[in-house]
Every structure is written in structure tokens, then in C-alpha cells.
Design a protein around this motif. Structure first.
Motif, PDB file in Angstrom:
ATOM      1  N   VAL A  24       0.843  -1.207   0.000  1.00 20.90           N
ATOM      2  CA  VAL A  24       0.000   0.000   0.000  1.00 20.90           C
ATOM      3  C   VAL A  24       0.872   1.249   0.000  1.00 20.90           C
ATOM      4  CG1 VAL A  24      -1.605   1.357   1.419  1.00 20.90           C
ATOM      5  CG2 VAL A  24      -2.022  -1.091   1.051  1.00 20.90           C
ATOM      6  N   LEU A  25       1.858   1.295   0.887  1.00 20.71           N
ATOM      7  CA  LEU A  25       2.723   2.481   0.963  1.00 20.71           C
ATOM      8  C   LEU A  25       3.507   2.685  -0.324  1.00 20.71           C
ATOM      9  CD1 LEU A  25       4.050   2.178   4.625  1.00 20.71           C
ATOM     10  CD2 LEU A  25       2.207   3.649   3.761  1.00 20.71           C
ATOM     11  N   ARG A  26       4.020   1.602  -0.886  1.00 23.82           N
ATOM     12  CA  ARG A  26       4.790   1.687  -2.144  1.00 23.82           C
ATOM     13  C   ARG A  26       3.908   2.166  -3.297  1.00 23.82           C
ATOM     14  NH1 ARG A  26       6.467  -3.155  -2.030  1.00 23.82           N
ATOM     15  NH2 ARG A  26       5.047  -4.048  -3.552  1.00 23.82           N
ATOM     16  N   GLU A  35       1.015  13.571   1.440  1.00 20.03           N
ATOM     17  CA  GLU A  35       0.867  13.417   2.892  1.00 20.03           C
ATOM     18  C   GLU A  35       0.410  12.018   3.304  1.00 20.03           C
ATOM     19  OE1 GLU A  35      -1.185  16.696   4.805  1.00 20.03           O
ATOM     20  OE2 GLU A  35      -0.897  17.883   2.999  1.00 20.03           O
ATOM     21  N   ILE A  36       1.202  11.025   2.954  1.00 24.31           N
ATOM     22  CA  ILE A  36       0.881   9.645   3.317  1.00 24.31           C
ATOM     23  C   ILE A  36       1.155   9.454   4.806  1.00 24.31           C
ATOM     24  CG2 ILE A  36       1.421   7.215   2.930  1.00 24.31           C
ATOM     25  CD1 ILE A  36       2.462   8.079   0.119  1.00 24.31           C
ATOM     26  N   VAL A  37       0.145   8.989   5.520  1.00 26.39           N
ATOM     27  CA  VAL A  37       0.263   8.751   6.952  1.00 26.39           C
ATOM     28  C   VAL A  37      -0.152   7.316   7.228  1.00 26.39           C
ATOM     29  CG1 VAL A  37      -0.638   9.385   9.231  1.00 26.39           C
ATOM     30  CG2 VAL A  37      -0.235  11.157   7.527  1.00 26.39           C
ATOM     31  N   SER A  38       0.665   6.604   7.991  1.00 25.80           N
ATOM     32  CA  SER A  38       0.343   5.238   8.391  1.00 25.80           C
ATOM     33  C   SER A  38       0.173   5.213   9.902  1.00 25.80           C
ATOM     34  CB  SER A  38       1.461   4.293   7.973  1.00 25.80           C
ATOM     35  OG  SER A  38       1.170   2.986   8.418  1.00 25.80           O
ATOM     36  N   ILE A  39      -0.968   4.715  10.346  1.00 22.65           N
ATOM     37  CA  ILE A  39      -1.270   4.663  11.772  1.00 22.65           C
ATOM     38  C   ILE A  39      -1.373   3.200  12.189  1.00 22.65           C
ATOM     39  CG2 ILE A  39      -2.910   5.302  13.567  1.00 22.65           C
ATOM     40  CD1 ILE A  39      -3.843   7.575  11.641  1.00 22.65           C
ATOM     41  N   PRO A  40      -0.480   2.733  13.048  1.00 23.03           N
ATOM     42  CA  PRO A  40      -0.579   1.353  13.523  1.00 23.03           C
ATOM     43  C   PRO A  40      -1.785   1.204  14.460  1.00 23.03           C
ATOM     44  CG  PRO A  40       1.341   2.442  14.488  1.00 23.03           C
ATOM     45  CD  PRO A  40       0.681   3.426  13.580  1.00 23.03           C
ATOM     46  N   LEU A  41      -2.618   0.222  14.199  1.00 18.86           N
ATOM     47  CA  LEU A  41      -3.814   0.002  15.011  1.00 18.86           C
ATOM     48  C   LEU A  41      -3.717  -1.261  15.856  1.00 18.86           C
ATOM     49  CD1 LEU A  41      -6.623   0.848  12.435  1.00 18.86           C
ATOM     50  CD2 LEU A  41      -5.621   2.341  14.180  1.00 18.86           C
ATOM     51  N   SER A  42      -2.704  -2.072  15.614  1.00 17.70           N
ATOM     52  CA  SER A  42      -2.556  -3.323  16.341  1.00 17.70           C
ATOM     53  C   SER A  42      -2.494  -3.036  17.839  1.00 17.70           C
ATOM     54  CB  SER A  42      -1.290  -4.035  15.882  1.00 17.70           C
ATOM     55  OG  SER A  42      -1.214  -5.305  16.463  1.00 17.70           O
ATOM     56  N   GLY A  43      -3.335  -3.706  18.586  1.00 15.35           N
ATOM     57  CA  GLY A  43      -3.410  -3.491  20.025  1.00 15.35           C
ATOM     58  C   GLY A  43      -4.330  -2.362  20.434  1.00 15.35           C
ATOM     59  N   LYS A  44      -4.748  -1.529  19.485  1.00 18.94           N
ATOM     60  CA  LYS A  44      -5.644  -0.407  19.776  1.00 18.94           C
ATOM     61  C   LYS A  44      -7.052  -0.672  19.274  1.00 18.94           C
ATOM     62  CE  LYS A  44      -1.904   2.823  19.092  1.00 18.94           C
ATOM     63  NZ  LYS A  44      -1.347   3.789  18.189  1.00 18.94           N
ATOM     64  N   ASN A  46      -9.425  -3.740  16.765  1.00 18.29           N
ATOM     65  CA  ASN A  46      -9.403  -5.020  16.064  1.00 18.29           C
ATOM     66  C   ASN A  46      -9.935  -4.905  14.640  1.00 18.29           C
ATOM     67  OD1 ASN A  46     -12.079  -4.677  16.578  1.00 18.29           O
ATOM     68  ND2 ASN A  46     -12.357  -6.560  17.726  1.00 18.29           N
ATOM     69  N   ILE A  47     -10.139  -3.677  14.146  1.00 18.27           N
ATOM     70  CA  ILE A  47     -10.644  -3.525  12.781  1.00 18.27           C
ATOM     71  C   ILE A  47      -9.579  -3.787  11.729  1.00 18.27           C
ATOM     72  CG2 ILE A  47     -12.506  -1.952  13.436  1.00 18.27           C
ATOM     73  CD1 ILE A  47     -10.811   0.336  12.251  1.00 18.27           C
ATOM     74  N   ALA A  48      -8.305  -3.519  12.078  1.00 18.17           N
ATOM     75  CA  ALA A  48      -7.208  -3.712  11.132  1.00 18.17           C
ATOM     76  C   ALA A  48      -5.893  -3.559  11.879  1.00 18.17           C
ATOM     77  CB  ALA A  48      -7.287  -2.697   9.995  1.00 18.17           C
ATOM     78  N   ASP A  49      -4.793  -3.901  11.211  1.00 17.72           N
ATOM     79  CA  ASP A  49      -3.467  -3.700  11.788  1.00 17.72           C
ATOM     80  C   ASP A  49      -2.941  -2.293  11.513  1.00 17.72           C
ATOM     81  OD1 ASP A  49      -3.422  -6.280  12.782  1.00 17.72           O
ATOM     82  OD2 ASP A  49      -2.362  -7.096  11.047  1.00 17.72           O
ATOM     83  N   TYR A  50      -3.348  -1.738  10.361  1.00 17.55           N
ATOM     84  CA  TYR A  50      -2.902  -0.392   9.974  1.00 17.55           C
ATOM     85  C   TYR A  50      -4.042   0.372   9.329  1.00 17.55           C
ATOM     86  CZ  TYR A  50       1.893  -2.071  10.462  1.00 17.55           C
ATOM     87  OH  TYR A  50       3.072  -2.600  10.941  1.00 17.55           O
ATOM     88  N   MET A  51      -3.995   1.685   9.511  1.00 15.13           N
ATOM     89  CA  MET A  51      -4.836   2.597   8.747  1.00 15.13           C
ATOM     90  C   MET A  51      -3.877   3.518   8.001  1.00 15.13           C
ATOM     91  SD  MET A  51      -7.705   5.353   9.951  1.00 15.13           S
ATOM     92  CE  MET A  51      -8.699   4.058  10.643  1.00 15.13           C
ATOM     93  N   VAL A  52      -4.072   3.634   6.703  1.00 12.97           N
ATOM     94  CA  VAL A  52      -3.239   4.504   5.885  1.00 12.97           C
ATOM     95  C   VAL A  52      -4.136   5.594   5.323  1.00 12.97           C
ATOM     96  CG1 VAL A  52      -1.757   4.663   3.847  1.00 12.97           C
ATOM     97  CG2 VAL A  52      -1.625   2.643   5.332  1.00 12.97           C
ATOM     98  N   ASP A  98      -6.543  -6.320   6.668  1.00  8.97           N
ATOM     99  CA  ASP A  98      -5.450  -5.973   7.578  1.00  8.97           C
ATOM    100  C   ASP A  98      -5.054  -4.503   7.491  1.00  8.97           C
ATOM    101  OD1 ASP A  98      -5.198  -8.647   8.443  1.00  8.97           O
ATOM    102  OD2 ASP A  98      -3.954  -9.114   6.707  1.00  8.97           O
ATOM    103  N   VAL A  99      -5.341  -3.881   6.369  1.00  9.66           N
ATOM    104  CA  VAL A  99      -5.007  -2.474   6.153  1.00  9.66           C
ATOM    105  C   VAL A  99      -6.235  -1.771   5.588  1.00  9.66           C
ATOM    106  CG1 VAL A  99      -3.501  -0.834   4.957  1.00  9.66           C
ATOM    107  CG2 VAL A  99      -2.583  -3.041   5.702  1.00  9.66           C
ATOM    108  N   ILE A 100      -6.592  -0.659   6.222  1.00 11.91           N
ATOM    109  CA  ILE A 100      -7.689   0.172   5.733  1.00 11.91           C
ATOM    110  C   ILE A 100      -7.067   1.445   5.173  1.00 11.91           C
ATOM    111  CG2 ILE A 100      -9.720   1.505   6.383  1.00 11.91           C
ATOM    112  CD1 ILE A 100     -10.228  -0.633   8.528  1.00 11.91           C
ATOM    113  N   VAL A 101      -7.442   1.789   3.944  1.00 13.50           N
ATOM    114  CA  VAL A 101      -6.849   2.938   3.266  1.00 13.50           C
ATOM    115  C   VAL A 101      -7.934   3.980   3.011  1.00 13.50           C
ATOM    116  CG1 VAL A 101      -5.550   3.710   1.243  1.00 13.50           C
ATOM    117  CG2 VAL A 101      -5.209   1.390   2.131  1.00 13.50           C
ATOM    118  N   HIS A 102      -7.641   5.207   3.396  1.00 11.51           N
ATOM    119  CA  HIS A 102      -8.522   6.344   3.121  1.00 11.51           C
ATOM    120  C   HIS A 102      -7.780   7.269   2.159  1.00 11.51           C
ATOM    121  CE1 HIS A 102     -11.354   5.534   6.431  1.00 11.51           C
ATOM    122  NE2 HIS A 102     -10.286   5.117   7.088  1.00 11.51           N
ATOM    123  N   LEU A 103      -8.374   7.524   1.003  1.00 10.45           N
ATOM    124  CA  LEU A 103      -7.808   8.451   0.024  1.00 10.45           C
ATOM    125  C   LEU A 103      -8.752   9.633  -0.106  1.00 10.45           C
ATOM    126  CD1 LEU A 103      -6.737   5.843  -2.675  1.00 10.45           C
ATOM    127  CD2 LEU A 103      -5.336   6.861  -0.869  1.00 10.45           C
TER     128      LEU A 103
END
Length: 135
Positions: A24-26, A35-44, A46-52, A98-103
Motif C-alpha cells: 500500500v505504501l509503495r 501526505e501519506i500517513v500510516s497509523i498502527p492500530l494493532s493493540g488499539k 481489532n478492525i485492522a493492523d494499519y490505517m493509511v 489488515d489495512v484500511i486505506v482512506h484516500l
């Protein structure tokens, strides 16, 4: 680690999530997302591991980035994703499990300000510090 202790298991799901996140990042970087931002959600959450979260300069660029990203995920990882908002392309949501992306278009992104809602980690009783990885 003690001599007779079993070797730690490598979780295949974690590896898949990391591979998807990297893809996703690549892809967004290749498509000149802003302004690409990656937010780790693991442990915070259970919807996904990352939000980009990323922006495009226009609805055309947002739609193009979304289409290319879904195609790359399908081609390289064999995953189907769910996409919302593509016809209007002011805000496109790509749910790849595992990754949710908002554009977003920049104006729409600043209005909803998802980074502020999701990018905080507790540091003390009343202190919050942003936790955001940007590229």
C-alpha cells in the motif's frame, strides 16, 4: 532463550499484513500521493493492523490511485478488497482487511481529520502524544 524452549512461531498472518502494508505504501508513493500517513492500530483496535491515509490533488488522481492500488493488491497478493466512494472520489475507502486505506481530496481530508481521531496513544493520565508515521 532456554535450550529446550520451542522456537517462537512466526505468525503468517502478521507477515501477510506487513506485506500488504508495504505494498500500500509503495503504491501510493509510486502514484505521487500527498501526505501519506500510516497509523498502527494493532493493540488499539481489532478492525485492522494499519490505517493509511493519503491525499490526491484531484478527484481524478484519488480515483486513479484507488483503482491502481486495488489492482496491485489483487495481482501481487491475490486479495480482493472492498471499495467505497469511487464514483465521486472525494473520499475513497479501501478495506483490505489488515489495512484500511482512506484516500481524500485535501479539502475533504482536512474536514474529517481522521489522523486526529486515530493517531493518539496514551502516555500518562491526562497526556496524549500523536503516534503517526509519515512517508
Amino acid at each position: 532463550m532456554p535450550r529446550n524452549a520451542p522456537a517462537p512461531l512466526i505468525d503468517g498472518a502478521d507477515e501477510q499484513a506487513e506485506a500488504l502494508h508495504a505494498l500500500v505504501l509503495r503504491s501510493l508513493d509510486d502514484d505521487q500521493a500527498l501526505e501519506i500517513v500510516s497509523i498502527p492500530l494493532s493493540g488499539k483496535s481489532n478492525i485492522a493492523d494499519y490505517m493509511v491515509i493519503a491525499s490526491g490533488r484531484s478527484t481524478r488522481q484519488v480515483a486513479s490511485m484507488a483503482q491502481k492500488l486495488t489492482e496491485r493488491i489483487k495481482r501481487e497478493l491475490g486479495r480482493n478488497v472492498r471499495v467505497e466512494g469511487l464514483p465521486v472520489a472525494d473520499w475513497v475507502l479501501i478495506d483490505a482487511d489488515d489495512v484500511i486505506v482512506h484516500l481524500f481530496r485535501p479539502e475533504v481530508r482536512s474536514f474529517y481529520n481522521l489522523e486526529r481521531m486515530w493517531a493518539f496513544e496514551e502516555r500518562g493520565p491526562d497526556e496524549r502524544t500523536p503516534v503517526v508515521a509519515t512517508r
